[in-house]
Motif scaffolding. Structure first.
Motif, PDB file in Angstrom:
ATOM      1  N   GLU A 118       0.420  -6.360 -10.863  1.00  0.00           N
ATOM      2  CA  GLU A 118      -0.033  -5.232 -11.625  1.00  0.00           C
ATOM      3  C   GLU A 118      -1.341  -4.784 -11.200  1.00  0.00           C
ATOM      4  OE1 GLU A 118      -0.253  -3.111 -15.965  1.00  0.00           O
ATOM      5  OE2 GLU A 118       1.025  -4.966 -15.710  1.00  0.00           O
ATOM      6  N   GLN A 119      -2.232  -5.634 -11.358  1.00  0.00           N
ATOM      7  CA  GLN A 119      -3.738  -5.341 -11.101  1.00  0.00           C
ATOM      8  C   GLN A 119      -3.883  -4.695  -9.656  1.00  0.00           C
ATOM      9  OE1 GLN A 119      -6.572  -8.393 -12.264  1.00  0.00           O
ATOM     10  NE2 GLN A 119      -5.519  -8.649 -13.980  1.00  0.00           N
ATOM     11  N   VAL A 120      -3.328  -5.440  -8.619  1.00  0.00           N
ATOM     12  CA  VAL A 120      -3.520  -4.919  -7.357  1.00  0.00           C
ATOM     13  C   VAL A 120      -2.839  -3.589  -7.032  1.00  0.00           C
ATOM     14  CG1 VAL A 120      -2.707  -5.471  -5.073  1.00  0.00           C
ATOM     15  CG2 VAL A 120      -3.703  -7.222  -6.391  1.00  0.00           C
ATOM     16  N   TYR A 121      -1.681  -3.324  -7.762  1.00  0.00           N
ATOM     17  CA  TYR A 121      -0.935  -2.185  -7.525  1.00  0.00           C
ATOM     18  C   TYR A 121      -1.787  -0.989  -8.167  1.00  0.00           C
ATOM     19  CZ  TYR A 121       3.066  -2.514  -4.590  1.00  0.00           C
ATOM     20  OH  TYR A 121       3.792  -3.088  -3.440  1.00  0.00           O
ATOM     21  N   ARG A 122      -2.163  -1.396  -9.542  1.00  0.00           N
ATOM     22  CA  ARG A 122      -2.970  -0.253 -10.289  1.00  0.00           C
ATOM     23  C   ARG A 122      -4.248   0.176  -9.308  1.00  0.00           C
ATOM     24  NH1 ARG A 122      -1.001   1.479 -14.741  1.00  0.00           N
ATOM     25  NH2 ARG A 122       0.288   0.218 -15.967  1.00  0.00           N
ATOM     26  N   THR A 123      -4.800  -0.499  -8.764  1.00  0.00           N
ATOM     27  CA  THR A 123      -6.048  -0.432  -7.828  1.00  0.00           C
ATOM     28  C   THR A 123      -5.582   0.391  -6.517  1.00  0.00           C
ATOM     29  OG1 THR A 123      -7.192  -2.240  -8.613  1.00  0.00           O
ATOM     30  CG2 THR A 123      -7.842  -1.534  -6.664  1.00  0.00           C
ATOM     31  N   MET A 124      -4.607  -0.089  -6.110  1.00  0.00           N
ATOM     32  CA  MET A 124      -4.031   0.598  -4.924  1.00  0.00           C
ATOM     33  C   MET A 124      -3.697   1.921  -4.991  1.00  0.00           C
ATOM     34  SD  MET A 124      -0.791  -0.636  -2.408  1.00  0.00           S
ATOM     35  CE  MET A 124       0.516  -0.346  -3.766  1.00  0.00           C
ATOM     36  N   ILE A 125      -2.821   2.195  -6.398  1.00  0.00           N
ATOM     37  CA  ILE A 125      -2.231   3.456  -6.471  1.00  0.00           C
ATOM     38  C   ILE A 125      -3.547   4.384  -6.727  1.00  0.00           C
ATOM     39  CG2 ILE A 125      -0.913   4.761  -8.183  1.00  0.00           C
ATOM     40  CD1 ILE A 125       0.854   2.257  -8.298  1.00  0.00           C
ATOM     41  N   ALA A 126      -4.583   4.012  -7.417  1.00  0.00           N
ATOM     42  CA  ALA A 126      -5.691   4.644  -7.776  1.00  0.00           C
ATOM     43  C   ALA A 126      -6.241   5.254  -6.535  1.00  0.00           C
ATOM     44  CB  ALA A 126      -6.740   4.139  -8.807  1.00  0.00           C
ATOM     45  N   ALA A 127      -6.619   4.180  -5.486  1.00  0.00           N
ATOM     46  CA  ALA A 127      -7.189   4.623  -4.202  1.00  0.00           C
ATOM     47  C   ALA A 127      -6.357   5.825  -3.546  1.00  0.00           C
ATOM     48  CB  ALA A 127      -7.211   3.345  -3.406  1.00  0.00           C
ATOM     49  N   PHE A 128      -4.771   5.520  -3.523  1.00  0.00           N
ATOM     50  CA  PHE A 128      -3.948   6.505  -2.794  1.00  0.00           C
ATOM     51  C   PHE A 128      -3.986   7.664  -3.494  1.00  0.00           C
ATOM     52  CE2 PHE A 128      -1.647   2.693  -0.590  1.00  0.00           C
ATOM     53  CZ  PHE A 128      -2.076   3.281   0.749  1.00  0.00           C
ATOM     54  N   ILE A 129      -4.026   7.999  -4.940  1.00  0.00           N
ATOM     55  CA  ILE A 129      -4.249   9.165  -5.515  1.00  0.00           C
ATOM     56  C   ILE A 129      -5.511   9.919  -4.927  1.00  0.00           C
ATOM     57  CG2 ILE A 129      -4.755  10.072  -7.878  1.00  0.00           C
ATOM     58  CD1 ILE A 129      -2.675   8.211  -9.066  1.00  0.00           C
ATOM     59  N   GLN A 130      -6.596   9.197  -4.867  1.00  0.00           N
ATOM     60  CA  GLN A 130      -7.586   9.831  -4.471  1.00  0.00           C
ATOM     61  C   GLN A 130      -7.511  10.274  -3.116  1.00  0.00           C
ATOM     62  OE1 GLN A 130     -10.276  10.646  -6.091  1.00  0.00           O
ATOM     63  NE2 GLN A 130      -9.201   9.809  -7.718  1.00  0.00           N
ATOM     64  N   GLN A 131      -6.843   9.701  -2.097  1.00  0.00           N
ATOM     65  CA  GLN A 131      -6.523  10.257  -0.874  1.00  0.00           C
ATOM     66  C   GLN A 131      -5.693  11.476  -0.893  1.00  0.00           C
ATOM     67  OE1 GLN A 131      -4.515   7.330   1.875  1.00  0.00           O
ATOM     68  NE2 GLN A 131      -3.324   8.802   2.690  1.00  0.00           N
ATOM     69  N   GLU A 132      -4.562  11.219  -1.843  1.00  0.00           N
ATOM     70  CA  GLU A 132      -3.477  12.385  -2.123  1.00  0.00           C
ATOM     71  C   GLU A 132      -4.269  13.486  -2.445  1.00  0.00           C
ATOM     72  OE1 GLU A 132       0.872  13.152  -3.568  1.00  0.00           O
ATOM     73  OE2 GLU A 132       0.006  11.270  -3.938  1.00  0.00           O
ATOM     74  N   PHE A 133      -5.279  13.427  -3.459  1.00  0.00           N
ATOM     75  CA  PHE A 133      -6.285  14.595  -3.956  1.00  0.00           C
ATOM     76  C   PHE A 133      -6.780  15.146  -2.485  1.00  0.00           C
ATOM     77  CE2 PHE A 133      -6.898  12.698  -8.387  1.00  0.00           C
ATOM     78  CZ  PHE A 133      -5.927  13.542  -8.832  1.00  0.00           C
ATOM     79  N   ALA A 134      -7.431  14.449  -1.926  1.00  0.00           N
ATOM     80  CA  ALA A 134      -8.000  14.882  -0.752  1.00  0.00           C
ATOM     81  C   ALA A 134      -7.025  15.587   0.363  1.00  0.00           C
ATOM     82  CB  ALA A 134      -8.787  13.986   0.147  1.00  0.00           C
TER      83      ALA A 134
END
Length: 101
Positions: free
Chosen positions: A74-90
């Motif tokens: 869960e910790q790994v996925y939450r961090t990964m998802i947060a990073a991908f959300i930033q990518q998706e915002f861009a």
């Protein structure tokens, strides 16, 4: 499946091999994230908190079924998802900018 290693060098070699696979899979996932930006109309749909929780529930269950630690997963996925959300915002911002030009 993990094998029992006889030396620290073997452990590190296996970790390096897995890192190659993990990074390759992250790149593939990132390509799909970029594609998702094309289908989302606004930043709220990029955040998609309900989808995040669906993914977390799914990977926690998957983690249990393969003998992994669900908390670590869960910790790994939450961090990964947060990073991908930033990518998706861009990506989403770039698409909006190009649509205005």
């Amino acid at each position: 499946m993990a094998v029992t290693c006889a030396t620290l060098e073997e452990v590190r070699s296996n970790i390096d091999r897995l890192d190659q696979q993990i990074v390759t899979l992250l790149a593939e996932r990132g390509h799909y994230v970029s594609q998702a930006a094309h289908f989302k109309k606004d930043t709220d749909s990029v955040k998609a908190p309900q989808r995040v929780e669906q993914v977390i529930a799914k990977v926690r269950e998957l983690s249990r079924s393969v003998g992994a630690n669900p908390e670590v997963t869960e910790q790994v996925y939450r961090t990964m998802i947060a990073a991908f959300i930033q990518q998706e915002f861009a990506e989403h911002a770039a698409l909006e900018k190009s649509a205005k030009n």
